[in-house]
Design an enzyme around this catalytic site. Structure first.
Site, short mmCIF file in Angstrom:
data_model
loop_
_atom_site.label_atom_id
_atom_site.label_comp_id
_atom_site.label_asym_id
_atom_site.label_seq_id
_atom_site.Cartn_x
_atom_site.Cartn_y
_atom_site.Cartn_z
N SER A 173 19.16 31.94 -4.68
CA SER A 173 19.08 31.93 -3.22
C SER A 173 19.54 33.29 -2.68
O SER A 173 19.27 34.32 -3.28
CB SER A 173 19.96 30.77 -2.70
OG SER A 173 19.87 30.65 -1.31
N LYS A 191 15.51 30.34 2.29
CA LYS A 191 16.62 30.15 1.36
C LYS A 191 17.44 28.90 1.69
O LYS A 191 18.01 28.27 0.80
CB LYS A 191 17.51 31.40 1.32
CG LYS A 191 16.81 32.63 0.73
CD LYS A 191 16.33 32.41 -0.70
CE LYS A 191 15.88 33.71 -1.36
NZ LYS A 191 15.35 33.53 -2.73
C1 HXC Z 1 5.58 42.36 8.39
C2 HXC Z 1 4.43 41.77 6.47
C3 HXC Z 1 5.13 42.76 5.72
C4 HXC Z 1 6.09 43.56 6.43
C5 HXC Z 1 3.77 41.72 4.39
N1 HXC Z 1 3.60 41.17 5.60
N2 HXC Z 1 4.70 42.69 4.44
N3 HXC Z 1 4.65 41.57 7.78
N4 HXC Z 1 6.28 43.32 7.75
N5 HXC Z 1 6.79 44.49 5.81
C6 HXC Z 1 2.66 40.13 5.97
C7 HXC Z 1 1.22 40.57 5.79
O1 HXC Z 1 0.77 41.36 6.85
C8 HXC Z 1 0.52 39.22 5.72
O2 HXC Z 1 0.36 38.65 6.99
C9 HXC Z 1 1.52 38.34 4.99
O3 HXC Z 1 2.79 38.98 5.13
C10 HXC Z 1 1.19 38.24 3.52
O4 HXC Z 1 1.16 39.55 2.97
P1 HXC Z 1 0.33 39.88 1.66
O5 HXC Z 1 0.63 41.28 1.28
O6 HXC Z 1 -1.09 39.49 1.84
O7 HXC Z 1 0.92 38.81 0.66
P2 HXC Z 1 1.29 38.95 -0.81
O8 HXC Z 1 0.39 39.92 -1.53
O9 HXC Z 1 1.31 37.57 -1.33
O10 HXC Z 1 2.77 39.57 -0.80
C11 HXC Z 1 3.81 38.90 -0.18
C12 HXC Z 1 5.09 39.76 -0.16
C13 HXC Z 1 5.29 40.29 -1.58
C14 HXC Z 1 6.20 38.84 0.28
C15 HXC Z 1 5.00 40.87 0.83
O11 HXC Z 1 4.56 41.43 -1.82
C16 HXC Z 1 6.70 40.50 -1.94
O12 HXC Z 1 7.35 39.53 -2.25
N6 HXC Z 1 7.19 41.73 -1.93
C17 HXC Z 1 8.61 42.05 -2.14
C18 HXC Z 1 9.24 41.39 -3.32
C19 HXC Z 1 10.76 41.48 -3.25
O13 HXC Z 1 11.32 42.22 -2.47
N7 HXC Z 1 11.44 40.73 -4.09
C20 HXC Z 1 12.88 40.81 -4.12
C21 HXC Z 1 13.44 39.79 -3.24
S1 HXC Z 1 15.17 40.06 -3.15
P3 HXC Z 1 -1.05 38.73 7.81
O14 HXC Z 1 -0.79 38.02 9.09
O15 HXC Z 1 -1.33 40.19 8.00
O16 HXC Z 1 -2.08 38.04 6.97
C22 HXC Z 1 15.74 38.99 -2.09
C23 HXC Z 1 17.22 39.12 -1.84
C24 HXC Z 1 17.49 39.58 -0.47
O17 HXC Z 1 15.06 38.17 -1.64
C25 HXC Z 1 16.97 40.98 -0.19
C26 HXC Z 1 17.22 41.43 1.19
C27 HXC Z 1 16.21 42.44 1.73
#
Ligand code: HXC
Length: 295
Positions: A173, A191
């Site tokens: 979480s 979460k």
């Molecule tokens: C606003 C955003 C965005 C951003 C994506 N979206 N990034 N909106 N600001 N920075 C929107 C897109 O425009 C889209 O909406 C929708 O989210 C889905 O985006 P996609 O890129 O099509 O989806 P997908 O390829 O499935 O990717 C989803 C993702 C993923 C959540 C962005 O790439 C990801 O998980 N990235 C980061 C991974 C990560 O950081 N993991 C560690 C977590 S650590 P629309 O309306 O345009 O269709 C953690 C601990 C806490 O959780 C950390 C604190 C920061």
């Protein structure tokens, strides 16, 4: 060059305590989860990590195998935790190749910083889908195997089972939703759902020998989240909010995980272990919750 044991798990844990065990982990190529898995592999387990990216997941699996001579680590890419079928197939493959599933870490998460004004309905839903639905899908796909493991490892609670421990799940979480965090409404809501899911599973499945707990990492050095949320120009290592005087490390999280899946953690069920910010029941927070102020 192999990573030295003390960098990812404490020397107090005996080598071999997880021999013949299998751990299944989503998001296993990520900074925190890969160190959790590495700890188990070092301590005797084989592992299956799943992720969306094939190359990254397979490379991480290869790296993890170096934690112990003879270790088997399966890396399965093209698994989107939002799709139940992907997880069901991965769990089946894990059981076929490694013989079962004893422990699960539901670690896959989605995150980005965005205000509610910038979040489209699809963006909000995307994080809920990855974190909450993904955690449910992970549990649903692995529960039959966890139940088998729990049955095999049954003990009276006072005498450790000769088969060791099994049938345990940990959900990863966060801590920000306990206080509320700007630019993270989507993650805060997701979460909270993950925490609630775990507690309900602990109560419902506990009678069948399953334990379900949550680890909530706060600011963990070296992670993407840490880099994104740290205030520019401040030194988080000197945060006055942490009485122990340091932020968390991936090893702190790996140690908490080893504890929960070991015989020492047999009676811990339905709990949330926090790091960095926690309530008065916290175990691994450095005492931070007791210090007032905002994150
Ligand atoms: C606003 C955003 C965005 C951003 C994506 N979206 N990034 N909106 N600001 N920075 C929107 C897109 O425009 C889209 O909406 C929708 O989210 C889905 O985006 P996609 O890129 O099509 O989806 P997908 O390829 O499935 O990717 C989803 C993702 C993923 C959540 C962005 O790439 C990801 O998980 N990235 C980061 C991974 C990560 O950081 N993991 C560690 C977590 S650590 P629309 O309306 O345009 O269709 C953690 C601990 C806490 O959780 C950390 C604190 C920061």
């Amino acid at each position: 060059m192999p990573v030295p044991k003390h960098e990812y798990v404490s020397e107090v844990w005996k080598d071999g305590i997880f021999a013949n065990k299998v751990i299944f982990c989503t998001g296993g190529a990520g900074t925190i989860c890969s160190m959790q898995v590495r700890a188990f592999v070092h301590l005797g387990a084989n592992a299956c990590i799943v992720g969306r990216k094939v190359e990254k997941t397979e490379q991480a699996a290869k790296d993890l195998e170096t934690a112990r001579a003879g270790a088997k680590v399966l890396g399965i890419g093209e698994v989107d935790v939002r799709k139940y079928e992907d997880l069901a197939k991965a769990a089946e493959k894990c059981v076929k190749e490694l013989g079962g599933i004893d422990f699960v870490i539901a670690g896959a998460a989605g995150n980005f910083l965005a205000s509610i004004n910038q979040l489209s309905p699809n963006a909000f839903k995307t994080v809920i889908d990855i974190d909450v639905i993904g955690s449910y899908n992970t549990l649903k796909a692995t529960l039959p195997y966890l139940l088998k493991s729990a049955e095999k490892c049954k003990s009276d609670g006072l005498t450790p089972s000769p088969n060791g421990t099994g049938g345990r799940i940990i959900f990863i979480s966060a801590t920000m939703h306990y206080m509320g965090q700007a630019l993270q409404t989507h993650v805060n809501a997701a979460k909270a759902g993950v925490d609630a899911l775990s507690v309900a599973v602990a109560i419902e499945q506990g009678p069948f020998g399953i334990t379900s707990n949550v680890i909530s990492p706060g600011a963990i050095a070296g992670t993407e989240g840490f880099a994104r949320l740290s205030k520019k120009g401040t030194d988080p290592m000197k945060s006055p909010r942490i009485p122990l005087g340091r932020v968390g490390t991936v090893r702190d999280i790996a140690d908490a995980t080893v504890y929960l899946f070991s015989d020492a953690g047999s009676y811990v069920n339905g709990e949330v272990l926090y790091d960095y910010i926690a309530d008065s029941n916290s175990i691994v927070d450095g005492g931070a919750w007791h210090v007032s102020g905002t994150q």
